[in-house]
Write a protein that holds these residues in place. Structure first.
Motif, PDB file in Angstrom:
ATOM      1  N   MET A 197       0.817  -1.202   0.000  1.00 36.79           N
ATOM      2  CA  MET A 197       0.000   0.000   0.000  1.00 36.79           C
ATOM      3  C   MET A 197       0.857   1.260   0.000  1.00 36.79           C
ATOM      4  O   MET A 197       0.493   2.281  -0.588  1.00 36.79           O
ATOM      5  CB  MET A 197      -0.924  -0.005   1.222  1.00 36.79           C
ATOM      6  N   ASN A 198       2.013   1.199   0.642  1.00 42.01           N
ATOM      7  CA  ASN A 198       2.869   2.375   0.760  1.00 42.01           C
ATOM      8  C   ASN A 198       3.918   2.466  -0.343  1.00 42.01           C
ATOM      9  O   ASN A 198       4.834   3.279  -0.262  1.00 42.01           O
ATOM     10  CB  ASN A 198       3.554   2.381   2.130  1.00 42.01           C
ATOM     11  N   ALA A 199       3.792   1.620  -1.346  1.00 43.15           N
ATOM     12  CA  ALA A 199       4.733   1.700  -2.469  1.00 43.15           C
ATOM     13  C   ALA A 199       4.562   3.021  -3.200  1.00 43.15           C
ATOM     14  O   ALA A 199       3.490   3.621  -3.209  1.00 43.15           O
ATOM     15  CB  ALA A 199       4.503   0.528  -3.424  1.00 43.15           C
ATOM     16  N   SER A 200       5.615   3.468  -3.831  1.00 44.25           N
ATOM     17  CA  SER A 200       5.595   4.789  -4.477  1.00 44.25           C
ATOM     18  C   SER A 200       5.192   4.721  -5.942  1.00 44.25           C
ATOM     19  O   SER A 200       5.176   5.742  -6.617  1.00 44.25           O
ATOM     20  CB  SER A 200       6.985   5.429  -4.367  1.00 44.25           C
ATOM     21  N   SER A 201       4.868   3.549  -6.427  1.00 44.13           N
ATOM     22  CA  SER A 201       4.618   3.425  -7.872  1.00 44.13           C
ATOM     23  C   SER A 201       3.292   2.738  -8.167  1.00 44.13           C
ATOM     24  O   SER A 201       3.207   1.909  -9.065  1.00 44.13           O
ATOM     25  CB  SER A 201       5.765   2.631  -8.520  1.00 44.13           C
ATOM     26  N   LEU A 202       2.269   3.073  -7.410  1.00 42.70           N
ATOM     27  CA  LEU A 202       0.955   2.491  -7.659  1.00 42.70           C
ATOM     28  C   LEU A 202       0.305   3.155  -8.878  1.00 42.70           C
ATOM     29  O   LEU A 202       0.500   4.338  -9.140  1.00 42.70           O
ATOM     30  CB  LEU A 202       0.061   2.661  -6.433  1.00 42.70           C
ATOM     31  N   LYS A 203      -0.482   2.377  -9.590  1.00 44.86           N
ATOM     32  CA  LYS A 203      -1.181   2.881 -10.769  1.00 44.86           C
ATOM     33  C   LYS A 203      -2.684   2.763 -10.563  1.00 44.86           C
ATOM     34  O   LYS A 203      -3.166   1.818  -9.954  1.00 44.86           O
ATOM     35  CB  LYS A 203      -0.780   2.072 -12.009  1.00 44.86           C
ATOM     36  N   LEU A 204      -3.419   3.735 -11.094  1.00 50.00           N
ATOM     37  CA  LEU A 204      -4.876   3.695 -11.064  1.00 50.00           C
ATOM     38  C   LEU A 204      -5.389   3.428 -12.472  1.00 50.00           C
ATOM     39  O   LEU A 204      -5.037   4.127 -13.409  1.00 50.00           O
ATOM     40  CB  LEU A 204      -5.441   5.028 -10.543  1.00 50.00           C
ATOM     41  N   VAL A 205      -6.231   2.411 -12.592  1.00 53.26           N
ATOM     42  CA  VAL A 205      -6.736   2.016 -13.902  1.00 53.26           C
ATOM     43  C   VAL A 205      -8.257   1.996 -13.867  1.00 53.26           C
ATOM     44  O   VAL A 205      -8.864   1.370 -12.991  1.00 53.26           O
ATOM     45  CB  VAL A 205      -6.202   0.617 -14.294  1.00 53.26           C
ATOM     46  N   ARG A 206      -8.869   2.673 -14.822  1.00 47.90           N
ATOM     47  CA  ARG A 206     -10.327   2.711 -14.893  1.00 47.90           C
ATOM     48  C   ARG A 206     -10.864   1.453 -15.555  1.00 47.90           C
ATOM     49  O   ARG A 206     -10.199   0.857 -16.418  1.00 47.90           O
ATOM     50  CB  ARG A 206     -10.782   3.953 -15.658  1.00 47.90           C
ATOM     51  N   PRO A 207     -12.068   1.030 -15.188  1.00 40.80           N
ATOM     52  CA  PRO A 207     -12.650  -0.153 -15.843  1.00 40.80           C
ATOM     53  C   PRO A 207     -12.982   0.148 -17.299  1.00 40.80           C
ATOM     54  O   PRO A 207     -13.351   1.277 -17.650  1.00 40.80           O
ATOM     55  CB  PRO A 207     -13.911  -0.426 -15.020  1.00 40.80           C
ATOM     56  N   LYS A 208     -12.857  -0.849 -18.157  1.00 38.43           N
ATOM     57  CA  LYS A 208     -13.213  -0.661 -19.561  1.00 38.43           C
ATOM     58  C   LYS A 208     -14.720  -0.529 -19.719  1.00 38.43           C
ATOM     59  O   LYS A 208     -15.208   0.134 -20.642  1.00 38.43           O
ATOM     60  CB  LYS A 208     -12.691  -1.841 -20.385  1.00 38.43           C
ATOM     61  N   GLU A 209     -15.441  -1.177 -18.837  1.00 35.38           N
ATOM     62  CA  GLU A 209     -16.901  -1.129 -18.863  1.00 35.38           C
ATOM     63  C   GLU A 209     -17.399  -1.365 -17.451  1.00 35.38           C
ATOM     64  O   GLU A 209     -16.821  -2.136 -16.693  1.00 35.38           O
ATOM     65  CB  GLU A 209     -17.453  -2.207 -19.802  1.00 35.38           C
ATOM     66  N   TRP A 210     -18.483  -0.670 -17.074  1.00 31.73           N
ATOM     67  CA  TRP A 210     -19.076  -0.853 -15.747  1.00 31.73           C
ATOM     68  C   TRP A 210     -20.538  -1.251 -15.926  1.00 31.73           C
ATOM     69  O   TRP A 210     -21.306  -0.563 -16.583  1.00 31.73           O
ATOM     70  CB  TRP A 210     -18.977   0.437 -14.936  1.00 31.73           C
ATOM     71  N   LYS A 211     -20.916  -2.390 -15.360  1.00 27.90           N
ATOM     72  CA  LYS A 211     -22.223  -2.978 -15.636  1.00 27.90           C
ATOM     73  C   LYS A 211     -23.300  -2.603 -14.618  1.00 27.90           C
ATOM     74  O   LYS A 211     -24.465  -2.932 -14.807  1.00 27.90           O
ATOM     75  CB  LYS A 211     -22.088  -4.501 -15.688  1.00 27.90           C
ATOM     76  N   VAL A 212     -22.920  -1.888 -13.578  1.00 30.68           N
ATOM     77  CA  VAL A 212     -23.863  -1.614 -12.489  1.00 30.68           C
ATOM     78  C   VAL A 212     -24.416  -0.198 -12.594  1.00 30.68           C
ATOM     79  O   VAL A 212     -23.654   0.772 -12.659  1.00 30.68           O
ATOM     80  CB  VAL A 212     -23.175  -1.808 -11.122  1.00 30.68           C
ATOM     81  N   ARG A 213     -25.717  -0.069 -12.603  1.00 32.86           N
ATOM     82  CA  ARG A 213     -26.360   1.247 -12.587  1.00 32.86           C
ATOM     83  C   ARG A 213     -26.380   1.828 -11.175  1.00 32.86           C
ATOM     84  O   ARG A 213     -26.135   3.016 -10.985  1.00 32.86           O
ATOM     85  CB  ARG A 213     -27.791   1.135 -13.102  1.00 32.86           C
TER      86      ARG A 213
END
Length: 252
Positions: free
Chosen positions: A59-75
């Motif tokens: 969790m405290n690593a300095s190189s985390l990446k955030l990636v968005r979902p390609k598709e979200w199925k929940v309204r």
């Protein structure tokens, strides 16, 4: 006479001591800790093998990446101790608890593109970027990663609100070096409407298609977290609580 009294006291003391040892052994064998002002007891058992695990080091690593979902199925996901969340199909969070919202869902990856949470499921966070933040370069780890609200688990074709588990184990046994989420989203079960109503002193009002979900461990050891979910491949219909109070899409 004094010898008899002394023998009696010694017998009582011995019996009490044996009982104390037996109780202590029971508590130890069940991995519980009891103490404090109210003599509260804490379950120190480690999480089951199905749990999702995140280490403090990762969790405290300095190189985390955030990636968005390609598709979200929940309204929408709506529930008690969950909140009311509405999304679009790109994973943008458009409404929270009846108020317009900003931000979007992201999965957190390590430098090797492996998920931060170890386990069979994927974990997505409601991320609200501040000015200057970019989606693949994130450093404010603590505030995002150890929360529970606005965190969702994707397991196969099912989505569930995240639920922390083994918090006492984390606190007492391993010094908060790891964090755990319930890994049974794919096994979520229908919660008992009558049991929910009884716990909260509500009267059950039958509504068509009124189904609540909960984690199987939560149903066994009752917890207030239960929810409803509506997918984009379903029609928009009102979502109600057990007592018939409308939570969302009340005008539909």
């Amino acid at each position: 006479m004094r010898l008899k009294k002394l023998a009696y006291l010694l017998l009582v003391f011995t019996f009490s001591f044996i009982t104390l040892l037996a109780n202590a052994q029971v508590l130890r064998s069940k991995n519980f800790y009891c103490g404090g002002y109210n003599n509260d007891c804490y379950d120190l058992n480690p999480p089951p093998a199905s749990a999702l695990r995140m280490t403090e080091k990762a969790m405290n690593a300095s190189s985390l990446k955030l990636v968005r979902p390609k598709e979200w199925k929940v309204r929408a996901i709506v529930g008690y101790e969950v909140g009311d969340f509405e999304f679009d199909q790109q994973g943008n969070v458009i409404n929270v608890n009846g108020e317009p919202a900003t931000g979007y869902l992201v999965e957190v990856l390590q430098q090797n593109n492996q998920p931060l949470w170890k386990g069979r499921d994927r974990v997505y966070y409601w991320y609200q970027p501040e000015k200057g933040d970019v989606v693949d370069n994130y450093s404010d780890n603590q505030s995002l990663l150890i929360g529970e609200n606005g965190v969702f688990i994707v397991s196969d074709k099912r989505v569930c609100p995240a639920s922390k588990i083994a918090e006492e184990h984390t606190e007492f046994n391993i010094g908060r070096s790891e964090h755990y989420l319930d890994g049974n989203c794919s096994k979520a079960i229908v919660a008992s409407v009558n049991r929910i109503a009884k716990e909260y002193g509500k009267k059950v009002k039958k509504v068509d298609n009124q189904v609540f979900l909960t984690y199987p461990t939560r149903e066994k050891n009752f917890s207030p977290k239960y929810w409803k979910i509506q997918y984009f491949n379903e029609p928009i219909t009102p979502i109600y609580d057990v007592d018939g109070e409308c939570w969302l899409y009340c005008e539909k």
